[in-house]
Scaffold this motif. Structure first.
Motif, PDB file in Angstrom:
ATOM      1  N   GLN A  53       0.822  -1.208   0.102  1.00 18.01           N
ATOM      2  CA  GLN A  53      -0.101   0.089  -0.098  1.00 18.01           C
ATOM      3  C   GLN A  53       0.687   1.252  -0.044  1.00 18.01           C
ATOM      4  O   GLN A  53       0.642   2.137  -0.726  1.00 18.01           O
ATOM      5  N   LEU A  54       1.916   1.232   0.879  1.00 20.43           N
ATOM      6  CA  LEU A  54       2.680   2.465   1.149  1.00 20.43           C
ATOM      7  C   LEU A  54       3.586   2.515  -0.504  1.00 20.43           C
ATOM      8  O   LEU A  54       3.755   3.725  -0.855  1.00 20.43           O
ATOM      9  N   GLU A  55       3.783   1.360  -0.840  1.00 21.49           N
ATOM     10  CA  GLU A  55       4.585   1.634  -2.315  1.00 21.49           C
ATOM     11  C   GLU A  55       3.778   2.101  -3.461  1.00 21.49           C
ATOM     12  O   GLU A  55       4.022   2.915  -4.094  1.00 21.49           O
ATOM     13  N   ASN A  56       2.477   1.691  -3.413  1.00 17.99           N
ATOM     14  CA  ASN A  56       1.164   2.445  -4.332  1.00 17.99           C
ATOM     15  C   ASN A  56       1.514   3.789  -4.005  1.00 17.99           C
ATOM     16  O   ASN A  56       1.331   4.593  -5.077  1.00 17.99           O
ATOM     17  N   LEU A  57       1.394   4.251  -2.926  1.00 18.54           N
ATOM     18  CA  LEU A  57       1.128   5.683  -2.427  1.00 18.54           C
ATOM     19  C   LEU A  57       2.235   6.488  -2.851  1.00 18.54           C
ATOM     20  O   LEU A  57       2.200   7.518  -3.646  1.00 18.54           O
ATOM     21  N   SER A  58       3.610   5.883  -2.520  1.00 20.42           N
ATOM     22  CA  SER A  58       4.747   6.736  -2.888  1.00 20.42           C
ATOM     23  C   SER A  58       5.001   6.579  -4.476  1.00 20.42           C
ATOM     24  O   SER A  58       5.121   7.723  -5.026  1.00 20.42           O
ATOM     25  N   ASN A  59       4.545   5.649  -5.225  1.00 21.74           N
ATOM     26  CA  ASN A  59       4.448   5.496  -6.741  1.00 21.74           C
ATOM     27  C   ASN A  59       3.498   6.570  -7.422  1.00 21.74           C
ATOM     28  O   ASN A  59       3.780   7.493  -8.164  1.00 21.74           O
ATOM     29  N   PHE A  60       2.134   6.855  -6.440  1.00 18.40           N
ATOM     30  CA  PHE A  60       1.490   7.858  -6.997  1.00 18.40           C
ATOM     31  C   PHE A  60       1.815   9.411  -6.944  1.00 18.40           C
ATOM     32  O   PHE A  60       1.810  10.353  -7.533  1.00 18.40           O
ATOM     33  N   ILE A  61       2.393   9.561  -5.682  1.00 19.18           N
ATOM     34  CA  ILE A  61       3.219  10.604  -5.316  1.00 19.18           C
ATOM     35  C   ILE A  61       4.436  11.121  -6.424  1.00 19.18           C
ATOM     36  O   ILE A  61       4.306  12.290  -6.792  1.00 19.18           O
ATOM     37  N   LYS A  62       5.078  10.393  -6.694  1.00 16.83           N
ATOM     38  CA  LYS A  62       6.104  10.284  -7.573  1.00 16.83           C
ATOM     39  C   LYS A  62       5.524  10.775  -9.065  1.00 16.83           C
ATOM     40  O   LYS A  62       5.895  11.595  -9.801  1.00 16.83           O
ATOM     41  N   ALA A  63       4.643  10.232  -9.504  1.00 19.66           N
ATOM     42  CA  ALA A  63       3.753  10.161 -10.722  1.00 19.66           C
ATOM     43  C   ALA A  63       3.073  11.650 -10.888  1.00 19.66           C
ATOM     44  O   ALA A  63       3.164  12.230 -11.778  1.00 19.66           O
ATOM     45  N   MET A  64       2.610  12.050  -9.730  1.00 24.35           N
ATOM     46  CA  MET A  64       1.832  13.552  -9.607  1.00 24.35           C
ATOM     47  C   MET A  64       3.016  14.433  -9.856  1.00 24.35           C
ATOM     48  O   MET A  64       2.933  15.458 -10.467  1.00 24.35           O
ATOM     49  N   ALA A  65       4.305  14.283  -9.395  1.00 21.85           N
ATOM     50  CA  ALA A  65       5.343  15.044  -9.148  1.00 21.85           C
ATOM     51  C   ALA A  65       5.743  15.106 -10.931  1.00 21.85           C
ATOM     52  O   ALA A  65       6.150  16.274 -11.521  1.00 21.85           O
ATOM     53  N   SER A  66       5.985  13.986 -11.512  1.00 23.74           N
ATOM     54  CA  SER A  66       6.480  13.974 -12.891  1.00 23.74           C
ATOM     55  C   SER A  66       5.185  14.602 -13.746  1.00 23.74           C
ATOM     56  O   SER A  66       5.731  14.873 -14.948  1.00 23.74           O
ATOM     57  N   TYR A  67       3.911  14.683 -13.255  1.00 24.36           N
ATOM     58  CA  TYR A  67       2.977  15.172 -13.995  1.00 24.36           C
ATOM     59  C   TYR A  67       3.165  16.681 -14.162  1.00 24.36           C
ATOM     60  O   TYR A  67       2.107  17.360 -14.948  1.00 24.36           O
ATOM     61  N   GLY A  68       3.738  17.313 -13.212  1.00 25.69           N
ATOM     62  CA  GLY A  68       3.884  18.670 -13.185  1.00 25.69           C
ATOM     63  C   GLY A  68       3.444  19.358 -12.031  1.00 25.69           C
ATOM     64  O   GLY A  68       3.353  20.628 -12.029  1.00 25.69           O
ATOM     65  N   MET A  69       3.105  18.522 -11.009  1.00 28.67           N
ATOM     66  CA  MET A  69       2.546  19.141  -9.952  1.00 28.67           C
ATOM     67  C   MET A  69       3.580  19.755  -8.960  1.00 28.67           C
ATOM     68  O   MET A  69       4.691  19.309  -9.054  1.00 28.67           O
ATOM     69  N   ASN A  70       3.116  20.969  -8.680  1.00 31.43           N
ATOM     70  CA  ASN A  70       4.060  21.853  -7.502  1.00 31.43           C
ATOM     71  C   ASN A  70       4.329  21.177  -6.292  1.00 31.43           C
ATOM     72  O   ASN A  70       3.486  20.434  -5.615  1.00 31.43           O
ATOM     73  N   PRO A  71       5.721  20.887  -5.945  1.00 36.35           N
ATOM     74  CA  PRO A  71       6.003  19.909  -4.763  1.00 36.35           C
ATOM     75  C   PRO A  71       5.234  20.351  -3.317  1.00 36.35           C
ATOM     76  O   PRO A  71       5.052  19.533  -2.512  1.00 36.35           O
ATOM     77  N   VAL A  72       4.878  21.650  -3.295  1.00 35.27           N
ATOM     78  CA  VAL A  72       4.229  22.069  -2.031  1.00 35.27           C
ATOM     79  C   VAL A  72       2.874  21.364  -2.116  1.00 35.27           C
ATOM     80  O   VAL A  72       2.180  21.348  -1.171  1.00 35.27           O
ATOM     81  N   ASP A  73       2.173  21.093  -3.268  1.00 35.59           N
ATOM     82  CA  ASP A  73       0.867  20.587  -3.324  1.00 35.59           C
ATOM     83  C   ASP A  73       0.918  19.110  -2.991  1.00 35.59           C
ATOM     84  O   ASP A  73      -0.225  18.487  -3.086  1.00 35.59           O
ATOM     85  N   LEU A  74       1.868  18.419  -2.920  1.00 34.59           N
ATOM     86  CA  LEU A  74       1.951  17.012  -2.866  1.00 34.59           C
ATOM     87  C   LEU A  74       1.959  16.628  -1.126  1.00 34.59           C
ATOM     88  O   LEU A  74       2.241  17.353  -0.316  1.00 34.59           O
ATOM     89  N   PHE A  75       1.042  15.638  -1.087  1.00 30.16           N
ATOM     90  CA  PHE A  75       1.145  14.961   0.388  1.00 30.16           C
ATOM     91  C   PHE A  75       1.982  13.772   0.369  1.00 30.16           C
ATOM     92  O   PHE A  75       2.730  13.295  -0.313  1.00 30.16           O
ATOM     93  N   GLU A  76       2.187  13.368   1.700  1.00 35.18           N
ATOM     94  CA  GLU A  76       2.999  12.245   1.828  1.00 35.18           C
ATOM     95  C   GLU A  76       2.234  11.047   2.266  1.00 35.18           C
ATOM     96  O   GLU A  76       1.152  11.266   2.748  1.00 35.18           O
ATOM     97  N   ALA A  77       2.802   9.993   1.929  1.00 34.30           N
ATOM     98  CA  ALA A  77       2.054   8.892   1.771  1.00 34.30           C
ATOM     99  C   ALA A  77       1.449   8.551   3.270  1.00 34.30           C
ATOM    100  O   ALA A  77       0.164   8.128   3.286  1.00 34.30           O
TER     101      ALA A  77
END
Length: 175
Positions: free
Chosen positions: A89-113
């Motif tokens: 589950q944490l691996e999925n969340l981590s992969n999702f957050i990395k994908a959001m960053a590569s999608y162009g999301m601002n780092p301050v808008d990201l949550f932590e797993a």
């Protein structure tokens, strides 16, 4: 921060995520997203192949303990220590957050797993998902749910020399 959590925004996010993915989250928003599967599928809809590996394990290995290990077929990422950071589950969340960053999301808008996984900061999860919806709208995603604020685009202006000189002659407002 829990006071800022908006149930109305949760309902909008639920509709948007379910509309884009075609998957039902279930009655509890946090529990429905906690394993990261729907979130990873959401990113793959927004940006194909952005999350290459999605763990569909039904068991929460972080609750099992170090003595028991999953079958070898489930995930090679699980170590003998059985640490929570290696749970599917944490691996999925981590992969999702990395994908959001590569999608162009601002780092301050990201949550932590752990904001989602351990209900640490659900407000930040909500803010992140709203920002993701806005980014998707900016990139042209058409969904049946209007959510998120479209990001503005840079408007480059080029002035000739005469315009620049004319601008220097303007007297600002006097207070």
């Amino acid at each position: 921060l829990a006071q800022k959590y908006d149930p109305q925004k949760e309902a909008e996010l639920r509709m948007w995520i379910e509309n884009v993915t075609g998957k039902q989250i279930g009655p509890d928003f946090q529990k429905g997203l906690k394993d990261g599967v729907i979130l990873c599928e959401l990113m793959n809809k927004l940006q194909p192949n952005s999350v290459r590996k999605i763990n569909h394990s039904a068991q929460n290995w972080h609750q099992v303990g170090a003595a028991l290990l999953p079958p070898l077929c489930c995930s090679s990422a699980i170590t003998l220590q059985g640490s929570p950071s290696t749970s599917p589950q944490l691996e999925n969340l981590s992969n999702f957050i990395k994908a959001m960053a590569s999608y162009g999301m601002n780092p301050v808008d990201l949550f932590e797993a752990n904001d989602l996984f351990e209900s640490g900061n659900l407000t930040q999860v909500q803010v992140s998902l709203l920002a993701l919806a806005g980014m998707a709208k900016t990139k042209g995603l058409q969904s049946g749910v209007d959510i998120g604020v479209k990001y503005s685009e840079k408007q480059q202006r080029n002035f000739d020399e005469a315009k620049m000189k004319a601008g220097q002659c303007v007297i600002g407002l006097q207070v």
